[in-house]
Design a protein around this motif. Structure first.
Motif, PDB file in Angstrom:
ATOM      1  N   VAL A 167       0.837  -1.200   0.000  1.00  0.00           N
ATOM      2  CA  VAL A 167       0.000   0.000   0.000  1.00  0.00           C
ATOM      3  C   VAL A 167       0.871   1.247   0.000  1.00  0.00           C
ATOM      4  CG1 VAL A 167      -1.878  -1.176   1.233  1.00  0.00           C
ATOM      5  CG2 VAL A 167      -0.169   0.143   2.522  1.00  0.00           C
ATOM      6  N   GLY A 168       0.237   2.365  -0.346  1.00  0.00           N
ATOM      7  CA  GLY A 168       0.918   3.649  -0.227  1.00  0.00           C
ATOM      8  C   GLY A 168       1.802   4.023  -1.404  1.00  0.00           C
ATOM      9  N   LEU A 169       1.602   3.352  -2.563  1.00  0.00           N
ATOM     10  CA  LEU A 169       2.348   3.752  -3.756  1.00  0.00           C
ATOM     11  C   LEU A 169       1.902   5.137  -4.220  1.00  0.00           C
ATOM     12  CD1 LEU A 169       2.386   0.434  -4.016  1.00  0.00           C
ATOM     13  CD2 LEU A 169       3.074   0.955  -6.335  1.00  0.00           C
ATOM     14  N   ASN A 173       0.796   9.315  -0.998  1.00  0.00           N
ATOM     15  CA  ASN A 173      -0.126   8.307  -0.495  1.00  0.00           C
ATOM     16  C   ASN A 173       0.508   7.427   0.570  1.00  0.00           C
ATOM     17  OD1 ASN A 173      -1.802   9.286  -2.508  1.00  0.00           O
ATOM     18  ND2 ASN A 173      -1.163   7.720  -3.974  1.00  0.00           N
TER      19      ASN A 173
ATOM     20  N   ARG B 160      -6.115   7.007   2.078  1.00  0.00           N
ATOM     21  CA  ARG B 160      -5.189   7.326   0.976  1.00  0.00           C
ATOM     22  C   ARG B 160      -4.180   6.217   0.706  1.00  0.00           C
ATOM     23  NH1 ARG B 160      -3.635  10.394   4.992  1.00  0.00           N
ATOM     24  NH2 ARG B 160      -4.585  12.334   4.299  1.00  0.00           N
ATOM     25  N   ALA B 161      -3.892   5.396   1.724  1.00  0.00           N
ATOM     26  CA  ALA B 161      -2.896   4.330   1.540  1.00  0.00           C
ATOM     27  C   ALA B 161      -3.355   3.312   0.496  1.00  0.00           C
ATOM     28  CB  ALA B 161      -2.624   3.633   2.870  1.00  0.00           C
ATOM     29  N   LEU B 162      -4.663   3.273   0.232  1.00  0.00           N
ATOM     30  CA  LEU B 162      -5.199   2.286  -0.712  1.00  0.00           C
ATOM     31  C   LEU B 162      -5.364   2.835  -2.125  1.00  0.00           C
ATOM     32  CD1 LEU B 162      -7.899   0.488   1.506  1.00  0.00           C
ATOM     33  CD2 LEU B 162      -5.588  -0.294   0.928  1.00  0.00           C
ATOM     34  N   ARG B 163      -4.981   4.101  -2.323  1.00  0.00           N
ATOM     35  CA  ARG B 163      -5.163   4.689  -3.660  1.00  0.00           C
ATOM     36  C   ARG B 163      -4.416   3.921  -4.734  1.00  0.00           C
ATOM     37  NH1 ARG B 163      -4.010  10.756  -1.536  1.00  0.00           N
ATOM     38  NH2 ARG B 163      -6.111  11.191  -0.787  1.00  0.00           N
ATOM     39  N   GLN B 164      -3.174   3.597  -4.437  1.00  0.00           N
ATOM     40  CA  GLN B 164      -2.343   2.887  -5.403  1.00  0.00           C
ATOM     41  C   GLN B 164      -1.673   1.755  -4.675  1.00  0.00           C
ATOM     42  OE1 GLN B 164      -0.406   6.427  -7.518  1.00  0.00           O
ATOM     43  NE2 GLN B 164       0.519   4.678  -8.566  1.00  0.00           N
ATOM     44  N   ILE B 165      -1.969   0.545  -5.080  1.00  0.00           N
ATOM     45  CA  ILE B 165      -1.435  -0.614  -4.374  1.00  0.00           C
ATOM     46  C   ILE B 165      -0.948  -1.645  -5.386  1.00  0.00           C
ATOM     47  CG2 ILE B 165      -3.012  -0.247  -2.431  1.00  0.00           C
ATOM     48  CD1 ILE B 165      -4.677  -2.602  -3.393  1.00  0.00           C
ATOM     49  N   VAL B 166      -0.237  -2.628  -4.880  1.00  0.00           N
ATOM     50  CA  VAL B 166       0.111  -3.805  -5.675  1.00  0.00           C
ATOM     51  C   VAL B 166      -0.568  -4.997  -5.015  1.00  0.00           C
ATOM     52  CG1 VAL B 166       1.968  -5.354  -6.386  1.00  0.00           C
ATOM     53  CG2 VAL B 166       2.297  -2.882  -6.493  1.00  0.00           C
TER      54      VAL B 166
END
Lengths: 542, 542
Positions: A167-169, A173, B160-166
């Motif tokens: 998370v947090g990419l 974020n 916000r930590a979930l905005r961009q994830i892998v």
């Protein structure tokens, strides 16, 4: 289906104490507890099971059917069950509401969103997760170590892609860190809700959750980041027990559904206690076989809530006996008396264990169409030989009528004096507790601990948590930690791979082998078969 | 608070058509629609607003207060509002249920889980996401290109930590790919639910969602992976409108809450149509200022549902006027007639725009304690000069009583013949539609398109989607795409950065500038102030 107001009225609950969710579901008000708290308790009956074949032995079915049968023989009875999780309903197994003539209704709604309890738990879980990352983002005043956060996110869905994530990419974020999702029933909040007695207790327990550790290695809790009260707000209605009915109109409290491995796998304390005030008999179940489910029901739920069970029912099937006697799944429908006798060693050990808890025990033989008369006769004869009361149950086909004999046996058992005692005392160390369970109950010879497990036990001791009960996470198929060692194995070692601290729920989770807290969907998910028509009628939820 | 059964009865709804959620909330049955479908429609009044100062102008408040006032002057009136999202309630802004004497009740429950609609949408959204990854995992028979999946996951939380994830890390959890979470109101499923007329329509629209593209570049839909019916099952109750009441017992349908940028920002078509059958007047609102909200209400919702609005109310405040006149947030409480006059250009343009839609328009001046008599006089004088009916509204302080003058003006407007017409015709190309909006409504001079946007328009054309209306995603603070260009700017260019295809909802989302579909929590989240007592009473949800 009766109107839930009618079911409630017959159970002595006025409409004033119901919060209706449509015509067939209701939550029971907190005020109801205040009104009935001084009444004497009814008798608490636990339905548990032998180690099952993979198709299961019908524990929920028997719980429902027995509650119907007890009502038929004049005992005012409630069932108290767990809430299904949406994930498995859409994944492998369809619904979790019994079946045939021993089902809880409205099955589709109970299996789907029900009264929103699991959604509320998901929201509370994820609010805490969001507040943790937000605390880091806005300066990390509490000096939480981002590498030592143990609180994951949760979703009530079978979604293997979310097991391990980053998370947090992206820009702004962060912090960037590894994370993962649990399925909601595996959330510690679910276990907490199920063990809490009321709102104050819930608040206390939520406040004790360990979400991670700070730069000095000290535990950080939701209290430290001011999340506790908002979580209570999100959980305020989920804390109220849900009332539904069986196919025969027997009142059922369906409330809470904690995982049976990393949690204790029993429905809520609030629901059980309320039912005991409203009925002569309350029939409830615990997850998995008696080695896990009954042990945790007694040593965690009953200990925490001060409950005394009056009787236990051990559900067995001819197929599960043959499976434990060494027959593979493909051949279980064929008569095989030798395998049946071989597998009975598993039943014998569970009966001995239940008796060792001081709880009068009855065996319920959940009958299937493929069972032969010779097999059924043999099972009943073996039970007689063991000196345990046993009854055939045909509640799937006949409803309560098919459980009358079982109900009569349960009443005889429950009228005996109970000498219930926990397997271990609080004062033992966690290692001693685990060894007691393994040696006295599983009948293993030794326990080994990984370095990580020993380190966590040391940490827990440093935090004053050594008095907590232990919550065993082990395969449900065997007394050992190997799912293929069936029957009644001896001379085995249990390997403790890790320990997790559920300080809020109030137990130490003892992991044996690897542990999956987020299931995946099968190649053809149950979801693919679901349909709803223009009138909102659902089909396909098996 | 009246019992919701009483509110319903006074509105002509029998208990048979209610599905109660506690004593003060209910869902309205599908059967109710069948019973009233042949009745004539009441008059539909849209409440919209000038471009606001950051504190907002009180659009929801005015909608609620106006509905109360219309009831007071003898018009049988419903309000139709959007459902709040949990994320913002716990984050920045507290609740979204009006305030003072123009509030909808029970506010805390509406702001929290309400009847579970947002949870159901989250579940349906994430089931689809899980089924996509599961399809890839089990062999990817549909040959979906993992790099071209556009369907993300959803959560009703500011995180916000979930905005961009892998996702898909670890052994056997793959495929490994980039992903992200939207907040639930930004889910296309929310937009679909709000535009669907009934279950069949919902099913059709869900089936048209583009979840990604296959190895040949062809769109893949939920139908291709057999997810549509299960999503319908999860949404079956969410599709039913919710009935609650205002502080004065006026019936309110609160149903659906789509994002006002990447979606159309209006409450549900089902709810609006049902209310129109049950009332003389239905007062509803759209998101943001009239440049975005009213345009999308008219060109998307009214077009899709065949609705004809009878009147529009433009909410303005003295503070928003001064803000548009160039005054910073810190100085808005000081009298400043010059700035007020300066900012009125913004109001004038919105009024002209609403008139160009052929909708009779009234200005509501939402009065604040800090407004001076000179300022209020000046505002009313400018409205007179513009030839638009205007009324002071004090519904926050006085409830419906404070909106009588406004209600009378609205009735006068609504009794005029309506010459409602869309801003653009279906047959125009998406580029022409966008240019029409920018030039005729925003009063810009040109539109530029990024290469990506043009490519997507070409793709949409190839899929036969060029007839769809466009859904503008733009800053709500300005007619331009720059939030600091206030008042009534001219000679500007709108830059279209990208286009997204919402084939299920039925519109093309036109992005101008960057777009946030998952908010973050502020340093001190609203959640920190929430409390609940032993009786379940919630405080702190502002």
């Amino acid at each position: 289906m009766k109107l839930i107001t009618d079911v409630a009225r017959q159970a002595g609950i006025t409409e004033e104490d119901l919060e209706l969710y449509g015509k067939y579901k209701a939550k029971l008000s907190r005020d109801l507890w205040e009104k009935v708290a001084d009444r004497p308790d009814g008798k608490l009956v636990l339905v548990t099971a032998m180690n099952p074949n993979p198709a299961g032995v019908g524990k929920t079915l028997t719980t429902i059917g027995l509650s119907q049968a007890l009502n038929r023989i004049g005992k005012k009875t409630f069932a108290a069950l767990r809430e299904p999780s949406l994930g498995p309903c859409l994944g492998m197994k369809g619904g979790a509401t019994g079946s045939g003539k021993a089902e809880i209704l409205p099955a589709d709604e109970i299996n789907l969103h029900f009264t929103g309890d699991l959604h509320a738990i998901t929201a509370a879980h994820n609010l805490l997760a969001a507040m943790i990352d937000n605390h880091l983002y806005h300066g990390n005043a509490r000096r939480i170590d981002p590498k030592k956060i143990v609180w994951k996110r949760a979703m009530d869905m079978n979604d293997r892609a979310l097991r391990q994530i980053v998370v947090g990419l992206g820009d702004g974020n962060g912090p960037l860190r590894e994370d993962g999702f649990l399925i909601t029933p595996a959330s510690e909040i679910m276990a907490i809700l199920c063990l809490s007695e009321q709102m104050d207790d819930l608040r206390e327990r939520l406040g004790r959750i360990i979400i991670g550790y700070d730069q000095d290695g000290q535990p950080v809790t939701p209290r430290d980041i001011h999340a506790v009260d908002a979580m209570c707000v999100l959980l305020k209605d989920a804390l109220k027990p849900n009332l539904v009915q069986t196919t025969e109109g027997t009142p059922v409290i369906v409330h809470g559904g904690p995982f049976a491995n990393i949690a204790h796998g029993c429905s809520s304390v609030i629901g059980t206690k309320l039912a005991l005030k409203l009925a002569d008999y309350v029939v409830t179940e615990a997850g998995f076989g008696a080695d896990l489910g009954a042990e945790k029901f007694f040593d965690i739920k009953c200990r925490s809530a001060g409950l005394t069970p009056s009787a236990a029912v051990l559900v067995i099937t001819v197929k599960a006996l043959k499976y434990n006697g060494g027959i593979g799944a493909a051949d279980l429908h064929r008569e095989n008396l030798a395998a049946l006798k071989n597998g009975f060693a598993n039943v014998q050990r569970h009966v001995e264990n239940l008796r060792n808890f001081g709880v009068p025990t009855v065996v319920a033989v959940n009958r299937f169409a493929t069972d032969t008369p010779a097999e059924l006769d043999a099972v009943l004869a073996m039970c007689r030989e063991l000196g345990v009361d046993a009854a055939l149950s045909t509640v799937w086909k006949e409803g309560g009528k098919g459980g009358i004999e079982l109900a009569e046996a349960v009443v005889r058992a429950a009228e005996q004096p109970s000498s219930f005692a926990f397997l271990y005392e609080d004062r033992l160390s966690p290692r001693e507790k685990i060894e007691t369970i393994v040696i006295k109950l599983y009948r293993g010879s030794a326990v080994t601990f990984s370095g990580a497990a020993l380190k966590t036990l040391e940490k827990a001791d440093g935090m004053g948590l050594s008095r907590l009960p232990v919550c065993m996470a082990k395969t449900p198929y065997s007394f050992t930690d190997q799912p293929d060692r069936l029957g009644a194995p001896t001379d085995f070692t249990i390997h403790v791979s890790d320990i997790r601290i559920s300080a809020g729920a109030g137990f130490l989770v003892v992991l044996t082998g690897s542990l999956l807290t987020m299931p995946g969907l099968p190649k053809k998910p149950a979801a693919e078969a679901l349909r709803v028509d223009e009138h909102g009628r659902v089909t396909g939820l098996a």
